[in-house]
Enzyme design. Structure first.
Site, PDB file in Angstrom:
ATOM      1  CG  HIS A 179      -6.660   4.459   4.360  1.00 64.52           C
ATOM      2  ND1 HIS A 179      -5.901   4.307   3.228  1.00 64.52           N
ATOM      3  CD2 HIS A 179      -6.127   3.642   5.288  1.00 64.52           C
ATOM      4  CE1 HIS A 179      -4.937   3.441   3.478  1.00 64.52           C
ATOM      5  NE2 HIS A 179      -5.053   3.022   4.711  1.00 64.52           N
ATOM      6  CB  CYS A 181      -0.961   0.027   1.163  1.00 65.60           C
ATOM      7  SG  CYS A 181      -0.531  -1.012   2.534  1.00 65.60           S
TER       8      CYS A 181
END
Ligand SMILES: Nc1nc2c(c(=O)[nH]1)N[C@@H](CNc1ccc(C(=O)N[C@@H](CCC(=O)N[C@@H](CCC(=O)N[C@@H](CCC(=O)O)C(=O)O)C(=O)O)C(=O)O)cc1)CN2
Ligand SMILES: [Zn+2]
Length: 763
Positions: free
Chosen positions: A695, A644
């Site tokens: 997120h 990520c």
């Protein structure tokens, strides 16, 4: 004669029992009004100041405390609120502050990325829309509070202009200097206001000084800091660097400031070499980082004392400050509440509070003579000796030499074999591994930990959760499944619990981003395989479906970087030990019919050294460890990896060398950059570009995802491309996860049809 001062650069925000996190999350959930939130946060903030005072620290930082992230604080202080959150400008409310960090239904959050080579994440300031101004002087307010409430003469900590702009986005890189110049008058004003209040010392953090800078950039510092110090004569500015040595030592120590902060721990001895070689200007203060702010081992106080003694040969005592090597944000708060650690390990640990205590002991020794602290020195040496006795080293190197490090066939051959083995559709959809760790999952684990439910009941719950999610995945129509990682607290902590050589703390939490914390396991000894770690859960999930279920492991470099590693052998040796253990797990999974295995390496990028000359060695070792863990499998077995966070450009070569068959990477918030990197590379293996941001609780729109896919297809072969979210879904709620995945699968379906239609038209 004035004596040496002790100082701290930053104190952990989260509290001994993560009080900070709990207050924040309760407030977000609507369980508390803003007044109560402010009150509780203030209590925590003051308690941290009081603690540092009690630990005998002379210069206590203020302004390091934050409601989320200090880079976001700095941006908001300068009025940098992206228009999508507050179109009218002005001071950001607490709500707006959190909207920028977390996003809203209508507006995507600002990008979040890694802070230097750490597992801390900051919110990337967006400079393009707003003209900056000094909206509020945050360091001043916090200085006043410390003085008013506790009579503490705080040392305001400020993120410096060069680093601030460097970490921001929304400007053309060749205009860097022009942009920094916009901020210089604002910093000058900020300093003048502090000066007017009677502030003595200010710490301005410029960690970019510990990276490899161009000549031009070093010259900027000269000009910028001249302006800053001249605008506030009465204030003493310490220009603070950390995490590495400074390359241009002579230039940097001659910058027009009152003090320079150097890291004498994470610098491979370079800063001390430079100090010895070039000396230190007589008109300046040296703030010397002498206790490791990045690791949790107790210092050998004899060695620390002798380091300070060496420094003293070049700097007079009244111009010397001793402090940790960096902010203590990266280490847990205190070891005192740990009840379950092995004695010899606990005794060798030092968390934030213990580190500040170590600083105070050294100071006492310097003030009153070494004999005054002889007992503490002996204790520290004994503790480390006892630790060493637990750490017997096997010869990892010789084992490695016997093992094959390359896959049997090259990718182009494997690709055909894998395609006929798995028969996946065009643009296969999958997820990254974890599904929501709902309050129920956490509750069951907590009950099990406390012994209120037994092992069988806990395992039954995990199985039910897995089964429920296999059904959800079937219903969603995903192509490649995962078991959901319900048995894992944190990916790294989980493997730490299962492997030999690790210790797990109960309360050793560290902030990772916002309210999210991690509990890095401690690697104290040789790492080795004990028993299968993931087999049971994976096989169970696979038994419920005909779709392939990916085996899910965390890679060696990530386990290393997200743990606190022993420091008596090289970290690459530790990585190889972890890799051997994972190799065994991979073998067992494969032997049991699991033919897609994902080995996550999300921390590979963050671990890239700050100095250019060290990067190649690191990447080489990282690739090596990954291959050691994965290369043994059959051609048909498909190795996936996941990373990520953006900025892949400089590691594209290494990613390719890892020789994973498929990589999934985060891109939803930095799409353009990655597409650009891919345009310039020859990456030809499978690649899943994250098509939505996980997120944020926001559900992506169909067209947003389709656009993301279509843009990627402009630079990638359609046969290379996979469709997945940016990262695991453990932090998301259940409903939002399902809704978002529905949109993703639908987008994939539509693009698939479009591609097929175009092909038909062409032929
Ligand atoms: N190590 C690591 N670094 C990483 C990542 C990562 O996944 N791991 N991902 C990236 C982003 N960083 C992240 C960091 C943390 C979390 C995260 O979700 N953390 C959780 C804690 C996860 C955990 O270990 N949970 C434990 C403990 C949970 C807990 O707090 N329990 C309560 C009790 C709950 C109850 O009784 O209901 C308590 O102890 O008070 C568990 O599940 O068992 C959190 O802060 O909330 C996510 C992403 C980059 N860095
Ligand atoms: Zn991830």
């Amino acid at each position: 004669m004035m004596s040496i001062k002790s100082s701290n650069l930053g104190y952990p925000r989260i509290g001994e029992n993560r009080e900070w996190k709990k207050v924040m999350e309760k407030y977000w959930a609507g369980g508390m009004e803003e007044d109560e939130f402010q009150e509780k946060m203030k209590e925590i903030r003051l308690q941290h100041l009081r603690k540092q005072q009690d630990l005998g620290i002379d210069m206590i930082p203020v302004g390091d405390f934050s409601f989320y992230d200090h880079v976001l604080d700095t941006a908001v202080m300068f009025g940098l609120v992206p228009k999508r959150f507050n179109e009218y400008g002005g001071k950001a409310s607490i709500k707006t502050y959190y909207d920028i960090a977390r996003g809203t239904k209508e507006a995507v959050a600002s990008e979040m990325t890694k802070w230097f080579n750490t597992n801390y994440h900051y919110i990337v300031p967006e400079l393009d829309e707003t003209k900056p101004s000094l909206i509020e002087n945050r360091p001043l307010q916090l200085y006043q509070e410390a003085k008013r409430e506790l009579n503490i003469e705080g040392k305001p900590v400020i993120l410096g202009p060069v680093t601030f702009v460097k970490l921001s986005k929304g400007y053309k890189k060749d205009l860097f200097r022009t942009v920094v110049d916009q901020y210089v008058p604002l910093y000058a004003q900020l300093l003048r206001e502090l000066e007017a209040e009677g502030v003595t010392w200010v710490q301005i953090d410029e960690p970019v000084l510990a990276t490899s800078l161009s000549r031009e950039e070093v010259d900027y510092f000269q000009e910028i800091y001249k302006i800053l110090t001249e605008s506030a004569h009465g204030i003493r500015v310490i220009l603070q660097t950390y995490y590495e040595s400074v390359d241009d030592y002579q230039d940097i120590v001659s910058l027009p400031v009152h003090g320079i902060g150097l890291d004498f721990v994470q610098d491979d001895g370079e800063n001390l070499n430079s100090l010895i070689k070039y000396g230190f200007p007589e008109d300046k203060v040296l703030a010397a980082g002498i206790i490791n702010g990045r690791n949790i081992w107790r210092a050998n106080l004899e060695e620390t004392f002798s380091l300070v003694h060496n420094i003293q040969q070049h700097v007079a005592d009244d111009r010397l400050i001793i402090q940790p090597s960096s902010s203590l944000l990266h280490v847990p708060v205190t070891k005192k509440n740990e009840k379950k650690l092995e004695d010899n390990i606990k005794n060798a640990l030092s968390f934030a509070d213990e580190k500040l205590h170590e600083i105070s002991i050294i100071k006492k020794g310097l003030d009153k003579g070494i004999t005054e602290i002889q007992n503490q020195i002996s204790d520290s040496k004994r503790a480390i000796e006892a630790l060493r006795a637990l750490q017997s080293t096997t010869d990892a190197k010789s084992k490695e030499a016997e093992l094959s490090m390359e896959r049997k066939e090259p990718f182009r051959v494997r690709r055909q074999l894998q395609q006929s083995f798995f028969q996946l559709p065009l643009l296969p959809t999958t997820t990254i591994g974890s599904f929501p760790q709902t309050p129920e999952v956490k509750k069951q684990r907590s009950l099990w930990r406390k012994g209120q439910i037994d092992q069988m009941q806990y395992e039954k719950f995990i199985k039910e959760e897995t089964e429920r999610w296999i059904k959800i995945q079937e219903k969603l129509g995903l192509d490649v499944f995962v078991h959901g990682e319900f048995e894992r607290t944190d990916m790294v902590e989980y493997f730490g619990e299962k492997l030999e050589g690790f210790q797990i703390t109960e309360l050793g939490w560290v902030q990772s981003y916002g309210s999210r914390c991690v509990k890095p396991p401690i690697i104290y000894g040789d790492v080795s395989f004990r028993a299968p770690m993931t087999l049971k859960e994976t096989l169970y999930a696979q038994s419920l479906t005909l779709k392939p279920v990916k085996g899910m492991l965390t890679g060696p470099i990530t386990i290393l970087n997200w743990s606190f590693a022993r420091d008596d052998i090289s970290k690459y040796e530790v990585a190889n030990q972890i890799a051997f253990a994972l190799r065994e797990e991979v073998r067992i999974l494969e032997e049991n019919g699991i033919r897609m295995i994902q080995v996550d390496e999300p921390a590979l990028r963050e671990g890239v050294p700050l100095k250019e000359e060290k990067k190649e060695g690191y990447l080489h070792a990282a690739v090596n460890a990954f291959k050691l863990a994965t290369a043994s499998v059959e051609n048909e077995t498909q190795i996936h990896t996941h990373m990520c966070y953006s900025n892949f450009k400089e590691i594209m070569g290494a990613i390719s060398e890892m020789d994973a068959d498929v990589i999934s990477i985060e891109t939803s918030k930095s799409h353009g950059e990655l597409i650009h990197a891919l345009e310039e590379s020859t990456y030809d293996k499978g690649i899943g570009l994250g098509v939505y941001d996980i997120h944020s609780p926001r559900i992506p729109l169909l067209n947003e995802i389709k656009e993301n896919i279509e843009r990627a297809l402009n630079v990638l072969d359609v046969h290379q491309f996979w469709i997945n979210p940016d990262c695991g879904l453990k932090t998301r709620g259940e409903d939002e996860t399902i809704s978002a995945l529905q949109v993703m699968v639908e987008a994939a379906k539509q693009v698939r049809e479009e591609v097929t239609l175009q092909k038909a038209l062409r032929s």
